[in-house]
Structures are given as structure tokens and as C-alpha cells.
Design a protein around this motif. Structure first.
Motif, PDB file in Angstrom:
ATOM      1  N   ALA A 155      62.054  58.659  41.504  1.00 21.13           N
ATOM      2  CA  ALA A 155      62.095  59.634  42.600  1.00 21.13           C
ATOM      3  C   ALA A 155      60.769  60.351  42.804  1.00 21.13           C
ATOM      4  N   MET A 156      59.875  60.298  41.830  1.00 26.38           N
ATOM      5  CA  MET A 156      58.588  60.967  41.961  1.00 26.38           C
ATOM      6  C   MET A 156      57.425  59.985  41.951  1.00 26.38           C
ATOM      7  N   LEU A 157      57.698  58.738  42.305  1.00 25.14           N
ATOM      8  CA  LEU A 157      56.658  57.711  42.308  1.00 25.14           C
ATOM      9  C   LEU A 157      56.360  57.191  43.713  1.00 25.14           C
ATOM     10  N   GLY A 158      56.845  57.874  44.725  1.00 28.86           N
ATOM     11  CA  GLY A 158      56.657  57.415  46.096  1.00 28.86           C
ATOM     12  C   GLY A 158      55.227  57.574  46.585  1.00 28.86           C
ATOM     13  N   ASP A 159      54.870  56.800  47.594  1.00 30.06           N
ATOM     14  CA  ASP A 159      53.579  56.987  48.264  1.00 30.06           C
ATOM     15  C   ASP A 159      53.615  58.284  49.065  1.00 30.06           C
ATOM     16  N   VAL A 160      54.786  58.583  49.615  1.00 30.57           N
ATOM     17  CA  VAL A 160      55.007  59.842  50.330  1.00 30.57           C
ATOM     18  C   VAL A 160      56.343  60.398  49.873  1.00 30.57           C
ATOM     19  N   HIS A 161      56.357  61.700  49.569  1.00 28.62           N
ATOM     20  CA  HIS A 161      57.597  62.357  49.166  1.00 28.62           C
ATOM     21  C   HIS A 161      58.036  63.314  50.268  1.00 28.62           C
ATOM     22  N   ILE A 162      59.215  63.038  50.812  1.00 29.10           N
ATOM     23  CA  ILE A 162      59.798  63.885  51.856  1.00 29.10           C
ATOM     24  C   ILE A 162      61.040  64.545  51.275  1.00 29.10           C
ATOM     25  N   ALA A 163      61.266  65.803  51.591  1.00 36.25           N
ATOM     26  CA  ALA A 163      62.454  66.508  51.104  1.00 36.25           C
ATOM     27  C   ALA A 163      63.220  67.100  52.272  1.00 36.25           C
ATOM     28  N   GLU A 164      64.544  67.122  52.140  1.00 33.53           N
ATOM     29  CA  GLU A 164      65.357  67.818  53.129  1.00 33.53           C
ATOM     30  C   GLU A 164      65.300  69.314  52.852  1.00 33.53           C
ATOM     31  N   PRO A 165      65.421  70.143  53.883  1.00 28.23           N
ATOM     32  CA  PRO A 165      65.356  71.601  53.696  1.00 28.23           C
ATOM     33  C   PRO A 165      66.357  72.101  52.663  1.00 28.23           C
ATOM     34  N   GLY A 166      65.869  72.953  51.770  1.00 33.57           N
ATOM     35  CA  GLY A 166      66.729  73.588  50.783  1.00 33.57           C
ATOM     36  C   GLY A 166      67.169  72.717  49.631  1.00 33.57           C
ATOM     37  N   GLU A 215      56.513  49.781  40.854  1.00 39.62           N
ATOM     38  CA  GLU A 215      55.151  49.267  40.756  1.00 39.62           C
ATOM     39  C   GLU A 215      55.044  47.881  41.373  1.00 39.62           C
ATOM     40  N   MET A 216      56.108  47.097  41.274  1.00 37.59           N
ATOM     41  CA  MET A 216      56.131  45.768  41.870  1.00 37.59           C
ATOM     42  C   MET A 216      55.983  45.867  43.388  1.00 37.59           C
ATOM     43  N   VAL A 217      56.642  46.849  43.990  1.00 37.49           N
ATOM     44  CA  VAL A 217      56.538  47.062  45.436  1.00 37.49           C
ATOM     45  C   VAL A 217      55.115  47.469  45.809  1.00 37.49           C
ATOM     46  N   LYS A 218      54.533  48.343  45.023  1.00 36.35           N
ATOM     47  CA  LYS A 218      53.178  48.826  45.319  1.00 36.35           C
ATOM     48  C   LYS A 218      52.141  47.729  45.144  1.00 36.35           C
ATOM     49  N   GLU A 219      52.312  46.903  44.112  1.00 37.88           N
ATOM     50  CA  GLU A 219      51.374  45.806  43.891  1.00 37.88           C
ATOM     51  C   GLU A 219      51.425  44.793  45.032  1.00 37.88           C
ATOM     52  N   ALA A 220      52.569  44.720  45.707  1.00 39.38           N
ATOM     53  CA  ALA A 220      52.705  43.819  46.855  1.00 39.38           C
ATOM     54  C   ALA A 220      52.090  44.423  48.122  1.00 39.38           C
ATOM     55  N   GLY A 221      51.563  45.647  48.003  1.00 34.11           N
ATOM     56  CA  GLY A 221      50.929  46.304  49.142  1.00 34.11           C
ATOM     57  C   GLY A 221      51.914  46.849  50.153  1.00 34.11           C
ATOM     58  N   LEU A 222      53.140  47.125  49.699  1.00 38.71           N
ATOM     59  CA  LEU A 222      54.187  47.621  50.596  1.00 38.71           C
ATOM     60  C   LEU A 222      54.417  49.114  50.381  1.00 38.71           C
ATOM     61  N   PRO A 223      54.693  49.853  51.443  1.00 34.95           N
ATOM     62  CA  PRO A 223      54.954  51.292  51.291  1.00 34.95           C
ATOM     63  C   PRO A 223      56.271  51.568  50.578  1.00 34.95           C
ATOM     64  N   TYR A 224      56.272  52.657  49.815  1.00 32.87           N
ATOM     65  CA  TYR A 224      57.486  53.128  49.139  1.00 32.87           C
ATOM     66  C   TYR A 224      57.615  54.613  49.433  1.00 32.87           C
ATOM     67  N   ILE A 225      58.599  54.962  50.247  1.00 34.76           N
ATOM     68  CA  ILE A 225      58.811  56.358  50.635  1.00 34.76           C
ATOM     69  C   ILE A 225      60.086  56.874  49.987  1.00 34.76           C
ATOM     70  N   VAL A 226      60.005  58.076  49.421  1.00 36.86           N
ATOM     71  CA  VAL A 226      61.151  58.708  48.765  1.00 36.86           C
ATOM     72  C   VAL A 226      61.575  59.940  49.556  1.00 36.86           C
ATOM     73  N   VAL A 227      62.872  60.014  49.846  1.00 42.64           N
ATOM     74  CA  VAL A 227      63.445  61.202  50.486  1.00 42.64           C
ATOM     75  C   VAL A 227      64.276  61.923  49.434  1.00 42.64           C
ATOM     76  N   LEU A 228      63.862  63.119  49.081  1.00 40.59           N
ATOM     77  CA  LEU A 228      64.535  63.910  48.052  1.00 40.59           C
ATOM     78  C   LEU A 228      65.601  64.779  48.712  1.00 40.59           C
ATOM     79  N   THR A 229      66.854  64.553  48.352  1.00 41.58           N
ATOM     80  CA  THR A 229      67.949  65.319  48.942  1.00 41.58           C
ATOM     81  C   THR A 229      68.601  66.180  47.863  1.00 41.58           C
ATOM     82  N   ASN A 230      69.557  66.975  48.255  1.00 43.37           N
ATOM     83  CA  ASN A 230      70.171  67.942  47.352  1.00 43.37           C
ATOM     84  C   ASN A 230      71.382  67.358  46.616  1.00 43.37           C
TER      85      ASN A 230
END
Length: 307
Positions: free
Chosen positions: A213-224, A187-202
Motif C-alpha cells: 500500500a505504500m509502494l505506489g508510484d502515486v499515492h491517492i487517499a480518499e478524504p478522511g 516490483e515486477m510491475v515497476k520493472e516492466a515500466g508500468l504505472p502502479y497507483i495506490v488509492v488509500l481508503t478508510n
């Protein structure tokens, strides 16, 4: 006689003796059983060429593949109590930590670094599953908080690669306390107006999925990638129903709205770079429809927060 003993016999012995082959020279694909040469797999960022199966990689390899020219600066992390509960099961917790450190070359399961992707400076935070299942303990929580603080201090986006089995049982309630701590850091990162991207891997499971892990502005996952809170068997036993095929896999979660996009490992860097440049209002060369919609959603959420 000396000629036979010194020359002929060693030659015959060498021909009959089985040559020793390193165990890691060939790696078996978990999906197809195909044997892939170790060096070829490493050159392909640990993705099986034929089946496209994404193998698990270490935190250091992840950063090497991700940053420009493989160059980055590791952020120094604060020290925490090694064994606050003096925990012991089959082995002492301190011994498990010692083995994990020797195996991975890391102090704990999270590595934080600063670097650039396509010329854009970022802070990256990577979990290493080889370190006690990438579990979240006090040291890992402190590392994520430090990553967020570094991002805010330097006005850089934060990119987190999640790979964990959940909270670290050897640290009990102190491990669970890292869930709200890391949530506040995000939340500190978001309040600063900075992007937070999460890459979900296996895999990304347990308390990690229930927090940062589920609070990102964008959630990207690797296949499978396996992504979820409780295990499939536990869920089936609880609801007394058979779960659908592919349940808790990246593609299934994207179809049901929990993940924004599934991106091949080779395209992660370029995709994240485009997203961040849009979010940071910097020129981006090529922006796909999916990238643009995700970035616009982030910009809209920032505007709502400002109001």
C-alpha cells in the motif's frame, strides 16, 4: 356482525399497528448524525452530500463506480488452503470464512478485475473490508500477485484500492509471508515500466501499510481516510505523548509528505485516468499541476531505474 368482524376491526388494527420500516432505509452520518435516504446515498457513491463523509463501500460497488459503464471482467484467482493452521479462537476459522463468503459474495478479501477507465485498459485490485476486515491472508496475497502478473502480461497499469485492518491473525506467519510476496509483485510491475497507483481508503492499517500500500508510484487517499501502521492509542502509550489532531488521517499525511493527493471519490476516476495517460504517454485532455508533477516524478524514477 360479520361486517364489523371482517371489515371494521381489521381497519382499526391496521391503523393502530406500527408499520415495519426496513432497518437500512435510512443511514446515519457518522460525523453529523444526519439521516440520509439509502437510495440517495447509493446514487452519490456512498458519500454523505452535506458533510462529504466518505462511507465504506464494497469491492463490487467500487469497481462498478470506477470502470466505464460499470463493466469489468473479474480475473480468476488461484485457490489456496482454506485453514492451513486449523485455527480456532471463539469460533473455528473455517466458520468465519464461510460467514464472510455468504455476507460478501466473495471468495476472500481481494477482488481483481480488468476493464477500462476513459477508454484506457487497466487492471484493478480492490480490498473489501466487509470480508474479515479486509485482512491480508494467503488468498489475498495470491490475488495481489495475480493482479500484478495480469498487468505485466497485458501491459496494463495496475491500480490498487487498499482497505484493510492488516495481516490476518488466523493464518499466522503464513499471513506475514504475503508482505514480501506482494512487494516482489509490485516490483515486477515497476520493472516492466508500468504505472502502479495506490488509492488509500478508510482504513488502511497494519501490515498492508507496511508493504504494497505504500509502494505506489502515486499515492491517492480518499478524504478522511485512516492510514497508519499501529493504532493511535498504542502510539500514545509507547511515546507517552498526546498525538496531534487529525493524526493518521489522509489530510494530515498529505501535509507531511506520505500521500501525494487527497481526492474526492467522485473525482477518482478522472484523476487516475489523467495520471495514467501521462505515465503511459497517451494524450490527456486536462492535466492539473498536481497531476503533472506526480506523473513527471514517476517518469523520472523510471528513467533513473533504466540507467
Amino acid at each position: 356482525m360479520n361486517w364489523i368482524t371482517n371489515y371494521v376491526r381489521p381497519k382499526i388494527t391496521s391503523l393502530l399497528t406500527r408499520s415495519e420500516v426496513p432497518e437500512n432505509l435510512w443511514i446515519k452520518c457518522p460525523e453529523t448524525g444526519e439521516m440520509v435516504f439509502h437510495k440517495d446515498l447509493e446514487a452519490n457513491q456512498w458519500v454523505i452530500p452535506t458533510s462529504n463523509h466518505h462511507m465504506r463501500i464494497s469491492a463490487k460497488e467500487r469497481l462498478k463506480f470506477f470502470f466505464d459503464n460499470g463493466e469489468y471482467h473479474a480475473v480468476e484467482l488461484k485457490k489456496v488452503a482454506a485453514d492451513p493452521l486449523k485455527f480456532r479462537d471463539e469460533r473455528r476459522y473455517v466458520d468465519r470464512l464461510k460467514d464472510a463468503r455468504a455476507k460478501t459474495g466473495l471468495e476472500d478479501s481481494v477482488l481483481v478485475a480488468r476493464g477500462a477507465i476513459d477508454g484506457l485498459g487497466i487492471v484493478a485490485c480492490v480490498q473489501d473490508f466487509a470480508f474479515i476486515g479486509g485482512s491480508l491472508g494467503m488468498a489475498a496475497g495470491e490475488a495481489i500477485v495475480t493482479a500484478a502478473e495480469s498487468a505485466v502480461e497485458r501491459r496494463r497499469p495496475l491500480v490498487l484500492f487498499a482497505c484493510s485492518g492488516g495481516a490476518r491473525m488466523q493464518e499466522g506467519i503464513l499471513s506475514l509471508m504475503q508482505l514480501p510476496r506482494t512487494t516482489v509483485a509490485v516490483e515486477m510491475v515497476k520493472e516492466a515500466g508500468l504505472p502502479y497507483i495506490v488509492v488509500l481508503t478508510n482504513p488502511t492499517t497494519g501490515g498492508v501499510t507496511a508493504s504494497y500500500a505504500m509502494l505506489g508510484d502515486v499515492h491517492i487517499a480518499e478524504p478522511g481516510a485512516l492510514i497508519g501502521f499501529a493504532g493511535q492509542r498504542v502510539i500514545e502509550q509507547t511515546i507517552r505523548e498526546k498525538l496531534p489532531e487529525g493524526f493518521q488521517r489522509a489530510e494530515y499525511l498529505m501535509e507531511h509528505g506520505m500521500v501525494d493527493m487527497v481526492v474526492h471519490r467522485h473525482e477518482l476516476k478522472s484523476t487516475i485516468s489523467r495520471l495514467l495517460k501521462v505515465m503511459m504517454k497517451q494524450p490527456a485532455e486536462t492535466i492539473s499541476t498536481v497531476d503533472r508533477s506526480a506523473a513527471e516524478a514517476h517518469a523520472s524514477s523510471l528513467a533513473d531505474a533504466a540507467e
